[in-house]
Design a protein around this motif. Structure first.
Motif, PDB file in Angstrom:
ATOM      1  N   ARG A 238      44.161  83.260 -18.756  1.00  0.00           N
ATOM      2  CA  ARG A 238      45.096  82.207 -19.126  1.00  0.00           C
ATOM      3  C   ARG A 238      45.081  81.071 -18.103  1.00  0.00           C
ATOM      4  O   ARG A 238      45.220  79.905 -18.446  1.00  0.00           O
ATOM      5  N   ARG A 239      44.894  81.423 -16.827  1.00  0.00           N
ATOM      6  CA  ARG A 239      45.065  80.427 -15.772  1.00  0.00           C
ATOM      7  C   ARG A 239      43.839  79.588 -15.467  1.00  0.00           C
ATOM      8  O   ARG A 239      43.962  78.439 -15.086  1.00  0.00           O
ATOM      9  N   VAL A 240      42.654  80.181 -15.578  1.00  0.00           N
ATOM     10  CA  VAL A 240      41.475  79.409 -15.158  1.00  0.00           C
ATOM     11  C   VAL A 240      41.182  78.323 -16.171  1.00  0.00           C
ATOM     12  O   VAL A 240      41.508  78.444 -17.355  1.00  0.00           O
ATOM     13  N   GLU A 241      40.584  77.234 -15.674  1.00  0.00           N
ATOM     14  CA  GLU A 241      40.322  76.107 -16.566  1.00  0.00           C
ATOM     15  C   GLU A 241      38.884  76.092 -17.064  1.00  0.00           C
ATOM     16  O   GLU A 241      38.618  75.675 -18.175  1.00  0.00           O
ATOM     17  N   ASP A 242      37.984  76.564 -16.222  1.00  0.00           N
ATOM     18  CA  ASP A 242      36.576  76.545 -16.590  1.00  0.00           C
ATOM     19  C   ASP A 242      36.342  77.436 -17.820  1.00  0.00           C
ATOM     20  O   ASP A 242      36.691  78.620 -17.817  1.00  0.00           O
ATOM     21  N   PRO A 243      35.754  76.865 -18.902  1.00  0.00           N
ATOM     22  CA  PRO A 243      35.607  77.640 -20.137  1.00  0.00           C
ATOM     23  C   PRO A 243      34.716  78.883 -19.982  1.00  0.00           C
ATOM     24  O   PRO A 243      34.981  79.916 -20.611  1.00  0.00           O
ATOM     25  N   THR A 244      33.683  78.786 -19.153  1.00  0.00           N
ATOM     26  CA  THR A 244      32.811  79.955 -18.964  1.00  0.00           C
ATOM     27  C   THR A 244      33.582  81.074 -18.280  1.00  0.00           C
ATOM     28  O   THR A 244      33.514  82.243 -18.681  1.00  0.00           O
ATOM     29  N   LEU A 245      34.338  80.690 -17.257  1.00  0.00           N
ATOM     30  CA  LEU A 245      35.139  81.677 -16.536  1.00  0.00           C
ATOM     31  C   LEU A 245      36.194  82.292 -17.448  1.00  0.00           C
ATOM     32  O   LEU A 245      36.459  83.494 -17.424  1.00  0.00           O
ATOM     33  N   LYS A 246      36.775  81.450 -18.289  1.00  0.00           N
ATOM     34  CA  LYS A 246      37.761  81.938 -19.261  1.00  0.00           C
ATOM     35  C   LYS A 246      37.136  83.012 -20.163  1.00  0.00           C
ATOM     36  O   LYS A 246      37.731  84.067 -20.392  1.00  0.00           O
ATOM     37  N   ALA A 247      35.934  82.719 -20.642  1.00  0.00           N
ATOM     38  CA  ALA A 247      35.257  83.673 -21.541  1.00  0.00           C
ATOM     39  C   ALA A 247      34.891  84.956 -20.791  1.00  0.00           C
ATOM     40  O   ALA A 247      34.944  86.060 -21.352  1.00  0.00           O
ATOM     41  N   ILE A 248      34.532  84.818 -19.516  1.00  0.00           N
ATOM     42  CA  ILE A 248      34.215  86.006 -18.712  1.00  0.00           C
ATOM     43  C   ILE A 248      35.451  86.894 -18.594  1.00  0.00           C
ATOM     44  O   ILE A 248      35.399  88.105 -18.827  1.00  0.00           O
ATOM     45  N   PHE A 249      36.591  86.274 -18.274  1.00  0.00           N
ATOM     46  CA  PHE A 249      37.816  87.067 -18.136  1.00  0.00           C
ATOM     47  C   PHE A 249      38.229  87.688 -19.482  1.00  0.00           C
ATOM     48  O   PHE A 249      38.726  88.825 -19.519  1.00  0.00           O
ATOM     49  N   ALA A 250      38.022  86.954 -20.559  1.00  0.00           N
ATOM     50  CA  ALA A 250      38.343  87.530 -21.881  1.00  0.00           C
ATOM     51  C   ALA A 250      37.524  88.794 -22.111  1.00  0.00           C
ATOM     52  O   ALA A 250      38.025  89.795 -22.642  1.00  0.00           O
ATOM     53  N   SER A 251      36.259  88.759 -21.690  1.00  0.00           N
ATOM     54  CA  SER A 251      35.421  89.958 -21.872  1.00  0.00           C
ATOM     55  C   SER A 251      35.901  91.093 -20.953  1.00  0.00           C
ATOM     56  O   SER A 251      35.816  92.265 -21.316  1.00  0.00           O
ATOM     57  N   PHE A 252      36.432  90.736 -19.782  1.00  0.00           N
ATOM     58  CA  PHE A 252      36.946  91.775 -18.870  1.00  0.00           C
ATOM     59  C   PHE A 252      38.173  92.452 -19.468  1.00  0.00           C
ATOM     60  O   PHE A 252      38.382  93.649 -19.275  1.00  0.00           O
ATOM     61  N   VAL A 253      38.996  91.671 -20.159  1.00  0.00           N
ATOM     62  CA  VAL A 253      40.175  92.264 -20.819  1.00  0.00           C
ATOM     63  C   VAL A 253      39.693  93.317 -21.812  1.00  0.00           C
ATOM     64  O   VAL A 253      40.210  94.441 -21.857  1.00  0.00           O
ATOM     65  N   LYS A 254      38.678  92.956 -22.587  1.00  0.00           N
ATOM     66  CA  LYS A 254      38.126  93.925 -23.545  1.00  0.00           C
ATOM     67  C   LYS A 254      37.595  95.163 -22.833  1.00  0.00           C
ATOM     68  O   LYS A 254      37.788  96.295 -23.289  1.00  0.00           O
ATOM     69  N   ASP A 255      36.906  94.925 -21.715  1.00  0.00           N
ATOM     70  CA  ASP A 255      36.357  96.057 -20.947  1.00  0.00           C
ATOM     71  C   ASP A 255      37.467  97.023 -20.558  1.00  0.00           C
ATOM     72  O   ASP A 255      37.329  98.235 -20.714  1.00  0.00           O
ATOM     73  N   GLU A 256      38.555  96.461 -20.023  1.00  0.00           N
ATOM     74  CA  GLU A 256      39.608  97.338 -19.477  1.00  0.00           C
ATOM     75  C   GLU A 256      40.320  98.112 -20.600  1.00  0.00           C
ATOM     76  O   GLU A 256      40.683  99.273 -20.416  1.00  0.00           O
ATOM     77  N   VAL A 257      40.505  97.462 -21.730  1.00  0.00           N
ATOM     78  CA  VAL A 257      41.110  98.177 -22.864  1.00  0.00           C
ATOM     79  C   VAL A 257      40.184  99.324 -23.288  1.00  0.00           C
ATOM     80  O   VAL A 257      40.623 100.446 -23.561  1.00  0.00           O
ATOM     81  N   ARG A 258      38.888  99.032 -23.296  1.00  0.00           N
ATOM     82  CA  ARG A 258      37.918 100.081 -23.657  1.00  0.00           C
ATOM     83  C   ARG A 258      37.954 101.227 -22.644  1.00  0.00           C
ATOM     84  O   ARG A 258      37.897 102.398 -23.013  1.00  0.00           O
TER      85      ARG A 258
ATOM     86  N   ASP B   5      26.484  85.896 -20.040  1.00  0.00           N
ATOM     87  CA  ASP B   5      25.471  86.557 -20.881  1.00  0.00           C
ATOM     88  C   ASP B   5      25.486  88.065 -20.662  1.00  0.00           C
ATOM     89  O   ASP B   5      25.436  88.848 -21.617  1.00  0.00           O
ATOM     90  N   ASN B   6      25.558  88.458 -19.391  1.00  0.00           N
ATOM     91  CA  ASN B   6      25.600  89.905 -19.093  1.00  0.00           C
ATOM     92  C   ASN B   6      26.838  90.561 -19.687  1.00  0.00           C
ATOM     93  O   ASN B   6      26.774  91.684 -20.185  1.00  0.00           O
ATOM     94  N   CYS B   7      27.963  89.827 -19.626  1.00  0.00           N
ATOM     95  CA  CYS B   7      29.215  90.377 -20.175  1.00  0.00           C
ATOM     96  C   CYS B   7      29.044  90.673 -21.666  1.00  0.00           C
ATOM     97  O   CYS B   7      29.498  91.705 -22.151  1.00  0.00           O
ATOM     98  N   HIS B   8      28.384  89.757 -22.368  1.00  0.00           N
ATOM     99  CA  HIS B   8      28.179  89.964 -23.801  1.00  0.00           C
ATOM    100  C   HIS B   8      27.151  91.058 -24.056  1.00  0.00           C
ATOM    101  O   HIS B   8      27.341  91.931 -24.893  1.00  0.00           O
ATOM    102  N   ARG B   9      26.066  91.002 -23.273  1.00  0.00           N
ATOM    103  CA  ARG B   9      24.963  91.943 -23.504  1.00  0.00           C
ATOM    104  C   ARG B   9      25.399  93.387 -23.261  1.00  0.00           C
ATOM    105  O   ARG B   9      24.987  94.296 -23.981  1.00  0.00           O
ATOM    106  N   ASP B  10      26.240  93.604 -22.251  1.00  0.00           N
ATOM    107  CA  ASP B  10      26.562  94.974 -21.840  1.00  0.00           C
ATOM    108  C   ASP B  10      27.815  95.556 -22.489  1.00  0.00           C
ATOM    109  O   ASP B  10      28.365  96.539 -22.007  1.00  0.00           O
ATOM    110  N   GLN B  11      28.269  94.947 -23.562  1.00  0.00           N
ATOM    111  CA  GLN B  11      29.407  95.535 -24.269  1.00  0.00           C
ATOM    112  C   GLN B  11      29.003  96.873 -24.897  1.00  0.00           C
ATOM    113  O   GLN B  11      27.850  97.065 -25.279  1.00  0.00           O
ATOM    114  N   TRP B  12      29.932  97.766 -24.977  1.00  0.00           N
ATOM    115  CA  TRP B  12      29.680  99.082 -25.598  1.00  0.00           C
ATOM    116  C   TRP B  12      30.974  99.531 -26.241  1.00  0.00           C
ATOM    117  O   TRP B  12      32.002  98.863 -26.088  1.00  0.00           O
ATOM    118  N   SER B  13      30.926 100.640 -26.969  1.00  0.00           N
ATOM    119  CA  SER B  13      32.171 101.147 -27.529  1.00  0.00           C
ATOM    120  C   SER B  13      32.247 102.649 -27.300  1.00  0.00           C
ATOM    121  O   SER B  13      31.217 103.306 -27.112  1.00  0.00           O
TER     122      SER B  13
END
Ligand SMILES: [Fe+2]
Ligand SMILES: [Fe+2]
Length: 322
Positions: free
Chosen positions: A60-80, A8-16
């Motif tokens: 790509r490696r983690v199986e837990d869907p929540t963790l997967k979504a967290i890492f996906a948001s981190f990828v976005k963070d780092e690109v930003r 939730d925090n990952c989604h809430r704290d997105q910025w551009s």
């Protein structure tokens, strides 16, 4: 850790980057400072991309869907963050004294690193990212920002740091798992099934990372830190945290953790240190000085009594304290 809340925090704290006001003017500064600052941000832009590549692999490696979504948001963070760093480089490039490019050692290191990531076991990938983020967060970003002393940089760093706090919390969470007996059992079985061709490819990729890693770390982390943190306080603080984390478990289970301890012990040993210290420092990446033992017995004992989450919180508090 409550992963759902973290997501939730990952989604809430997105910025551009567009949320920042880029219309202000940079403070005036001497020629050498402008050149140094533009170069620092140019390299930072590349490093953030490497962090993104690591998180993409973790996703790509983690199986837990929540963790997967967290890492996906981190990828976005780092690109930003990479975009923000590039924009900061352009923002401070007032006089166009030269054409700025990423440090050649970073350019040389990056493709080998991205190649090696796919062969690295999860614990090794996590060890790289956690050390990188500790150095980046506790030492480099804050020191660059202090050196720049300008509202534009501070405003961007505030937002970047908010993201990095989530990253550090998850890095420690994963470190706990990768240091555990449960993980050791799981991965040992997988490693037995690995084909010799894959092992050979992975070894070659890893040798390249070790070979190109040392000049990269020097040019992109250590030399800039000598400029922006001349007394080296923050840098030692960051390495100390990484060292303590590497010793958190009484016995290292994974080969990479054992290898790191072996190199550190070699550097700190009264006989092998003077003879092999430089080689070991180079193999580990950051050089001999950063492998010197920076914690005492009491600090280690204390860290072993703490939870991984408490250690993460302490690392985060350190960011604010310096
Ligand atoms: Fe970042
Ligand atoms: Fe990060």
């Amino acid at each position: 850790m409550d992963l759902a809340r973290m997501l939730d925090n990952c989604h809430r704290d997105q910025w551009s980057v567009g949320d920042l006001d880029w219309s202000r003017k940079p403070r005036s500064m001497p020629r050498e400072d402008e050149i140094a600052i533009v170069q620092l941000f140019t390299d930072m832009s590349g490093i953030e991309r490497l962090a993104g590549a690591l998180f993409r692999e973790q996703e790509r490696r983690v199986e837990d869907p929540t963790l997967k979504a967290i890492f996906a948001s981190f990828v976005k963070d780092e690109v930003r963050h990479s975009h923000a760093a590039q924009m900061l480089a352009d923002f401070y490039d007032v006089h166009h004294y030269k054409e700025y490019r990423q440090s050649p050692s970073l350019t040389a290191f990056a493709p080998h690193f991205v190649d090696a990531i796919q062969y690295l076991s999860d614990d090794v990938a996590n060890a790289y990212i956690i050390t990188g983020e500790l150095i980046l967060d506790i030492a480099l970003l804050r020191s660059i920002n202090d050196f720049v002393q300008d509202e534009m940089s501070s405003a961007a760093m505030r937002l970047i740091n908010r993201d990095e706090s989530r990253h550090i919390a998850i890095d420690y969470y994963m470190a706990e798992y990768y240091g555990s007996e449960e993980y050791e059992q799981k991965v040992a079985a997988q490693e037995q099934r690995m084909s010799p061709a894959r092992i050979a490819r992975g070894t070659r990729a890893f040798v390249n990372v070790l070979y190109h890693g040392s000049p990269f770390i020097r040019d992109v982390f250590l030399d800039p830190m000598a400029l922006v943190d001349p007394r080296g306080v923050r840098l030692r603080e960051a390495f100390k945290r990484a060292q303590i984390l590497g010793r958190k478990e009484v016995n290292a289970r994974r080969p990479f953790a054992k290898f790191q301890r072996f190199l550190q012990d070699g550097v700190n040993h009264p006989i092998t240190g003077p003879i092999l210290g430089n080689l070991f420092g180079r193999l580990a990446g950051p050089g001999k000085d950063m492998l010197k033992r920076m914690y005492d017995d009491e600090e280690l004992a204390r860290a072993r009594r703490m939870t991984y989450d408490e250690l993460a919180q302490e690392a985060l508090a350190q960011k604010e304290a310096n």
